[in-house]
Write a protein that holds these residues in place. Structure first.
Motif, mmCIF file in Angstrom:
data_model
loop_
_atom_site.group_PDB
_atom_site.id
_atom_site.type_symbol
_atom_site.label_atom_id
_atom_site.label_comp_id
_atom_site.label_asym_id
_atom_site.label_seq_id
_atom_site.Cartn_x
_atom_site.Cartn_y
_atom_site.Cartn_z
ATOM 1 N N PRO A 40 0.837 -1.208 0.000
ATOM 2 C CA PRO A 40 0.000 0.000 0.000
ATOM 3 C C PRO A 40 0.867 1.251 0.000
ATOM 4 O O PRO A 40 1.901 1.294 0.671
ATOM 5 N N LEU A 42 1.043 5.606 0.559
ATOM 6 C CA LEU A 42 0.532 6.456 1.638
ATOM 7 C C LEU A 42 -0.973 6.742 1.549
ATOM 8 O O LEU A 42 -1.682 6.566 2.536
ATOM 9 N N VAL A 72 -3.202 5.003 0.360
ATOM 10 C CA VAL A 72 -3.917 3.765 0.682
ATOM 11 C C VAL A 72 -3.838 3.504 2.190
ATOM 12 O O VAL A 72 -4.832 3.171 2.836
ATOM 13 N N LEU A 73 -2.643 3.706 2.750
ATOM 14 C CA LEU A 73 -2.452 3.487 4.195
ATOM 15 C C LEU A 73 -3.419 4.337 5.006
ATOM 16 O O LEU A 73 -3.989 3.892 5.998
ATOM 17 N N THR A 74 -3.586 5.582 4.596
ATOM 18 C CA THR A 74 -4.409 6.482 5.393
ATOM 19 C C THR A 74 -5.891 6.338 5.076
ATOM 20 O O THR A 74 -6.711 7.046 5.641
ATOM 21 N N GLY A 75 -6.220 5.455 4.135
ATOM 22 C CA GLY A 75 -7.618 5.217 3.826
ATOM 23 C C GLY A 75 -8.216 6.226 2.842
ATOM 24 O O GLY A 75 -9.405 6.220 2.590
ATOM 25 N N LEU A 93 -3.915 7.128 12.139
ATOM 26 C CA LEU A 93 -3.612 7.198 10.704
ATOM 27 C C LEU A 93 -3.142 8.594 10.296
ATOM 28 O O LEU A 93 -2.517 8.772 9.260
ATOM 29 N N PRO A 106 4.305 4.639 7.771
ATOM 30 C CA PRO A 106 4.144 3.553 6.801
ATOM 31 C C PRO A 106 3.824 2.210 7.437
ATOM 32 O O PRO A 106 3.407 1.289 6.730
ATOM 33 N N ILE A 139 1.503 1.815 9.783
ATOM 34 C CA ILE A 139 0.097 1.763 10.203
ATOM 35 C C ILE A 139 -0.819 1.878 8.986
ATOM 36 O O ILE A 139 -0.683 2.806 8.187
ATOM 37 N N SER A 140 -1.726 0.944 8.833
ATOM 38 C CA SER A 140 -2.689 1.056 7.737
ATOM 39 C C SER A 140 -4.079 0.716 8.240
ATOM 40 O O SER A 140 -4.253 0.165 9.331
ATOM 41 N N LEU A 141 -5.053 1.054 7.424
ATOM 42 C CA LEU A 141 -6.431 0.768 7.779
ATOM 43 C C LEU A 141 -6.734 -0.661 7.351
ATOM 44 O O LEU A 141 -6.663 -0.991 6.169
#
Ligand SMILES: Cc1ncc(C[n+]2csc(CCOP(=O)(O)OP(=O)(O)O)c2C)c(N)n1
Ligand code: SF4
Ligand code: SF4
Lengths: 194, 593
Positions: A103, A105, A107-110, B547, B552, B554-556
């Motif tokens: 993923p 960034l 994507v990581l943060t939604g 978040l 990097p 931590i992800s949903l």
């Protein structure tokens, strides 16, 4: 060996070992007597960003850099990067893709979703697509970091370069002695995947 | 002789080594950085990182006055910093050869602008060579030292990213031993002391030397190449442009490749114009060659067809000149006309466990107006951290903030944020100006003890020199106190509450307060991971605050719970402090296992 220049591009995510793969490839092609020029990006782009190297080989090569639409073989260490750079391929070019998803960034943060239809979208291009699980193969060898060399092994086979030089000795020379065995196994594993 | 593959930067180092350079010095900056690092490893020249480009160039000049050959390296914007002495050094001339590498970055891979430093040669009257591949990087470095001494003038070597970081074959003699070239020092006041009367005399000498150099047939033969293969069309080009032209057109059209791009050898250009009917100019960025060729009264077409911004490549050159009527060797037949749509971006990102993260997170939360600067910490501007209002150039982190404090948005104190390397480079001056002019301003140093962005070079706070020797370790706190600050708040970079309190205190303070946020860069050897963190789903309220750190690791994950990737987490603990529900805790399994 007289033939047109071949253009190869590797794309992945900072930290995936793309420079090593490209340097091993260069070393082999030079040993085989080709003129080789390669282009790497250092600096800002390496902080986990998208990373690209390009490499051209032939009898006489002038440019290390290749523009969109002119690459013969694209190797991507990650799926999203395949989609990002597929337009660099020529019509009928080959894409060797590692089936790994990392993923980014947003994507990581939604903020956005990781696209779920990458293979499907890629299959619509006029290219030959080869997907392999290089991370899986590396994991089986007990060292995830050799994923890049698994892909290299697959690439060499796919490009019909196996007989060109003694690749195992080129790989062995490029890595630390302690990691020689695992890298040689990774190279062989890659070749068996395509 | 042995054929090896070298990057352009490695080849410049090789050239300087072979030329017997006595000093290699510079300030790091992509794409120039590896030159000094590689040269340092070749026992021979003395090598050092300086604190900025001006100080580097002045040291290189001093060494050249004493008779050493000196190499000084910087990225394109570094030449702006070094420009003041540069213009005068051209008048003064050299003793030992002086070669200045400017590494330009067309396309801005790692830079804030893509200025074309070829104009500096014309403007400062410092001759310039431009190599197009690694072999020429080696050869032109040596040539630049020779010509610098022969014509008594500092010489530029102009590189671009695709020459610095491209690798190609170079033939070298691995047995060649280092032989330092030294000229005797003689006191020469009219030459080296630029009183106006002296400078006027030197001005004339400089002009004479440049004219002689522009007519030096031997130098021209080494630097320039004319390939006449067609009488109808010919292309004038240089540097990386030559690679693209040859890849696109092979020998189909005549080519004049200029290696010495200032002063131009007018004879060869006129000769080319006599032999070829129609002339095109292919160059990246500005129409530098085109202007000069036109000024000679020679008709040519360049920017009419070729993009004036970003990088070129063989295909772009082929397509542009095909429209002008030339025929490329290959017809472009792409797999797709356009890049795929809707591909999520993959921007660079602060490492997991980066000591810069917490400060920007809090600066945003505390609604501070932040002027940032250039370094890894510029990434504090990107979402989700979004912690910077303005950022332009090194040192600007403080000085621009001082200007903003004259008319502060919402009447608030302005915070200026620089890294440690930037502080020593050009932050200190702004910090002193703030005291002098009594500005409502808080200087902050994000002190990670290294110049991280460019690949971890030593700086005055590292306690070690480039060659790894111990040296005095600067502390920003001492410097702040010495120049008139009343208090310096030193906070651990991972202490969320400590940083928040310090920001609040500095915002309200009536006295002169500076902040130093401390913790070494994650990537310095020996910096260890902390205990890994994990999310306790039972306690998590899915608020997604963690978040907002943009870590990097931590992800949903599924069902809206955050997930911490154990292979990526560096255990800095910031997310754990941030979570109000105490749902992010040390991962016990990892610790015991
Ligand atoms: C005048 C100038 N010289 C060099 C650079 C290249 N450069 C960009 S960031 C940086 C170093 C920043 O180091 P530091 O301030 O310590 O921040 P860090 O990257 O460690 O967070 C350098 C040298 C530049 N942008 N401008
Ligand atoms: S290299 Fe160091 S300073 Fe730069 S982002 Fe990574 S941890 Fe932070
Ligand atoms: S402790 Fe939290 S913030 Fe720090 S690296 Fe691990 S996941 Fe990221």
């Amino acid at each position: 060996m007289a033939q047109g220049t071949k253009r190869v591009m590797l794309a992945g995510v900072g930290g995936q070992g793309i420079l090593l793969a490209s340097r091993i490839l260069c070393a082999g092609l030079i040993k085989a007597g080709y003129d080789v020029k390669s282009s790497e990006v250092h600096g800002m782009a390496q902080r986990g960003g998208s990373v690209v190297t390009q490499l051209s080989y032939g009898e006489r090569v002038y440019s290390p850099l290749v523009g969109a639409g002119a690459v013969d073989l694209l190797i991507t260490l990650e799926k999203l990067e395949a989609l990002r750079y597929v337009h660099f391929l020529k019509r009928n070019g080959a894409l060797l893709m590692n089936a790994r998803e990392i993923p980014s960034l947003p994507v990581l943060t939604g903020a956005v979703d990781y696209p779920q239809d990458i293979e499907e979208r890629l299959s619509k291009y006029p290219i030959s697509l080869h997907t392999i699980d290089a991370d899986g193969a590396a994991d089986k060898l007990g060292n995830l970091r050799v994923m890049n060399v698994v892909l290299l092994g697959a690439m060499v086979k796919l490009a019909g370069l196996e007989g060109l030089v003694d690749w195992p000795s080129i790989v062995a020379e490029a890595v630390k002695p302690a990691y020689r065995q695992v890298n040689l196994k990774a190279f062989a594993a890659g070749a068996s995947l395509v | 002789m042995q054929k090896i593959i070298l990057s352009g930067n490695e080849a410049v180092a090789q050239g300087a080594f072979e030329a017997g350079a006595g000093l290699g010095i510079g300030y790091p900056g992509t794409p120039s950085t590896e030159i000094i690092e590689v040269l340092e490893k070749k026992a021979g020249p003395q090598c050092a990182w300086s604190i900025n480009e001006k100080v580097a160039l002045e040291q290189a000049y001093g060494a050249c006055v004493t008779g050493l050959r000196s190499l000084v390296t910087m990225k394109h914007v570094g030449v702006n910093v070094a420009a003041d002495p540069l213009f005068t050094f051209a008048y003064m001339g050299v003793n030992g050869g002086l070669v200045i590498v400017t590494a330009d970055d067309p396309g801005m891979h790692s830079s804030q602008n893509e200025q074309d430093n070829r104009w500096y040669a014309l403007h400062a009257k410092a001759p310039m060579l431009e190599p197009s591949n690694s072999r020429e990087c080696r050869d032109f470095t040596a040539l630049a030292f020779d010509l610098s001494e022969r014509y008594d003038v500092p010489f530029f070597l102009r590189m671009v990213t695709r020459v610095c970081h491209s690798r190609s074959l170079v033939e070298i003699d691995p047995e060649k031993a280092y032989q330092r070239q030294i000229r005797a020092y003689e006191r020469n006041v009219p030459k080296f002391v630029t009183l106006p009367a002296h400078a006027r005399a030197r001005r004339i000498i400089l002009e004479e030397n440049l004219t002689k150099l522009s007519k030096d047939a031997e130098a021209a033969a080494k630097a320039n190449v004319m390939e006449i293969t067609d009488r109808d069309a010919g292309i004038i080009t240089s540097g990386a442009g030559y690679n693209y032209v040859k890849e696109a057109f092979g020998d189909r059209y005549s080519v004049l490749k200029l290696g010495l791009i200032y002063p131009l050898n007018q004879g060869i250009i006129q000769d080319f114009a006599r032999r070829v009917k129609k002339i095109y100019v292919v160059e990246e960025l500005d129409p530098y060659l085109e202007f000069n060729v036109r000024a000679m009264g020679i008709e040519c077409e360049g920017k009419k067809h070729i993009s004036p911004f970003f990088e070129l490549n063989p295909q772009a050159v082929a397509v542009s000149l095909e429209k002008a009527g030339l025929e490329p060797l290959e017809e472009l037949d792409p797999a797709a006309k356009e890049p795929a749509a809707g591909v999520p971006a993959r921007p660079p990102i602060l490492c997991a466990g980066c000591p810069h993260r917490a400060f920007f997170y809090l600066a945003r939360k505390e609604k501070v107006t932040v002027v940032g600067d250039i370094g890894c910490y510029t990434l504090g501007a990107a979402p989700p951290l979004d912690g910077i209002d303005v950022s332009a150039c090194m040192g600007g982190g403080y000085s621009i903030a001082l200007g903003m404090s004259i008319n502060p948005p919402q009447g608030k104190k302005i915070f200026g944020v620089v890294g440690d390397s930037t502080f020593y480079h050009s932050g200190i001056t702004g910090a002193i100006d703030s005291i002098f002019n009594k500005r409502a301003f808080v200087p902050v140093v994000l002190d990670n003890r290294i110049t991280a962005m460019t690949g971890r070079q030593q700086n005055p706070g590292a306690g070690r020199t480039l060659s790894g020797e111990d040296t005095f370790m600067q502390e920003p706190e001492r410097i702040f106190m010495a120049v008139g600050y009343d208090r310096v708040l030193e906070i651990n970079a991972f202490d969320l509450k400590g940083i928040r309190d310090a920001i609040r205190e500095a915002k309200e303070a009536k006295d002169r307060v500076a902040l130093v946020i401390k913790s070494p860069c994650r990537l310095i050897k020996g910096v260890e991971k902390g205990p890994l963190m994990d999310v306790d789903k039972g306690a998590c309220s899915k608020c997604k605050s963690c978040l907002r750190l943009g870590c990097p690791a931590i992800s949903l994950g599924d069902e809206g719970y955050p997930v911490i990737e154990p292979l990526t987490c560096a255990g800095c603990g910031v997310c754990g402090q941030l979570c109000k529900k105490e749902a992010i805790q040390v991962n016990d399994e990892e610790v015991s296992g």
